[in-house]
Motif scaffolding. Sequence first.
Motif, mmCIF file in Angstrom:
data_model
loop_
_atom_site.group_PDB
_atom_site.id
_atom_site.type_symbol
_atom_site.label_atom_id
_atom_site.label_comp_id
_atom_site.label_asym_id
_atom_site.label_seq_id
_atom_site.Cartn_x
_atom_site.Cartn_y
_atom_site.Cartn_z
ATOM 1 N N LEU A 6 -1.564 4.889 3.159
ATOM 2 C CA LEU A 6 -1.234 4.180 4.384
ATOM 3 C C LEU A 6 -2.585 4.296 5.208
ATOM 4 C CD1 LEU A 6 0.565 2.387 5.592
ATOM 5 C CD2 LEU A 6 1.596 4.411 6.629
ATOM 6 N N LYS A 8 -2.880 2.684 8.926
ATOM 7 C CA LYS A 8 -2.296 2.296 10.037
ATOM 8 C C LYS A 8 -3.422 1.907 10.843
ATOM 9 C CE LYS A 8 1.670 2.091 11.129
ATOM 10 N NZ LYS A 8 2.410 1.370 10.877
ATOM 11 N N THR A 199 7.963 -5.455 4.692
ATOM 12 C CA THR A 199 8.294 -4.205 3.803
ATOM 13 C C THR A 199 7.797 -4.391 2.467
ATOM 14 O OG1 THR A 199 10.134 -4.947 3.320
ATOM 15 C CG2 THR A 199 10.238 -3.766 5.438
ATOM 16 N N ASP A 201 8.094 -1.581 -0.827
ATOM 17 C CA ASP A 201 8.478 -0.131 -1.554
ATOM 18 C C ASP A 201 9.152 0.600 -0.243
ATOM 19 O OD1 ASP A 201 8.917 1.609 -3.685
ATOM 20 O OD2 ASP A 201 7.184 2.773 -2.864
ATOM 21 N N ASN A 202 9.957 0.098 0.629
ATOM 22 C CA ASN A 202 10.719 0.740 1.538
ATOM 23 C C ASN A 202 9.709 1.400 2.681
ATOM 24 O OD1 ASN A 202 13.384 0.670 0.377
ATOM 25 N ND2 ASN A 202 12.735 2.062 -1.057
ATOM 26 N N GLN A 203 8.480 0.835 2.725
ATOM 27 C CA GLN A 203 7.562 1.181 3.725
ATOM 28 C C GLN A 203 7.250 -0.351 4.609
ATOM 29 O OE1 GLN A 203 4.002 3.960 3.218
ATOM 30 N NE2 GLN A 203 4.123 3.187 0.988
ATOM 31 N N ASN A 204 7.334 0.209 5.919
ATOM 32 C CA ASN A 204 7.234 -0.881 6.856
ATOM 33 C C ASN A 204 5.622 -0.965 7.167
ATOM 34 O OD1 ASN A 204 9.849 -1.535 7.226
ATOM 35 N ND2 ASN A 204 10.135 0.099 8.477
ATOM 36 N N LEU A 211 -1.939 -0.840 2.946
ATOM 37 C CA LEU A 211 -1.614 -0.076 1.931
ATOM 38 C C LEU A 211 -2.188 -0.239 0.697
ATOM 39 C CD1 LEU A 211 0.604 2.170 1.475
ATOM 40 C CD2 LEU A 211 2.052 0.207 0.139
#
Length: 244
Positions: A6, A8, A199, A201-204, A211
């Motif tokens: 990830l 950010k 979103t 794979d359940n990531q925001n 990603l």
Amino acid sequence: MKNNILFKADSRGYADHGWLKSHHTFSFANYRDNDRIHFGVLRVLNDDDIAAGMGFGTHPHNNMEIISIPLAGDLAHKDSMGNGTTIKHGDIQVMSAGTGIEHSEFNANNDKATELLQIWIFPDKVNVTPRYQQITLNPEDRKNTWEQVLSPNPDDKGVWIHQNAWFHMADLEAGKELNYTLKDPTNGIFLFVIEGSITIDNQNLDRRDALGFWEETAFSVKATTNSQLLVMEIPMELPSYLIN
């Protein structure tokens, strides 16, 4: 999604030169992070804001595929191959630097900033004949769908580069979901959120988050707000000339 990294937005390197404000996803210029040198063959992802009338003077490149995607404003380009063009929002430009080129880039506007993504990809071969390509895309072609904007094939949609890579862009309305199947299942994916929130794979992921993941043959994204996405499908192994 077992193998992923990830990135950010607020973890990127940042340089403020006054006329240029640049966020660096990977080590670049004075920003150095030994854990962020590259992702597969993706070497540079710079998010640049160039002040009105300012820009980069003539400088050299070699053996790199350089892709520019304006997000706002216009960029005046000149190079040693004789090209003199203006790259506008909605265009995509690629230079295969190969044996060597020199070029300059300036904000073509005197009243507003130019924003662009500059992306460097390691090519699959060195010392090719330098080349330049620029096309204008239709944003309607990516509304709630993937639009291919780059590939390895000169006869395919979008620009092309010397690498087994595909780029796609999408403008998603809130609530829309898209599936993507990799062109080459051995490749990895670097997904960059230009605007909005999604979103996966359940990531925001929010604006300018990214990603990177690999060992996946397909994935899906869902927009939580109106969003603009860039997907870079790229080889994860570096070319042999960088290893040997």
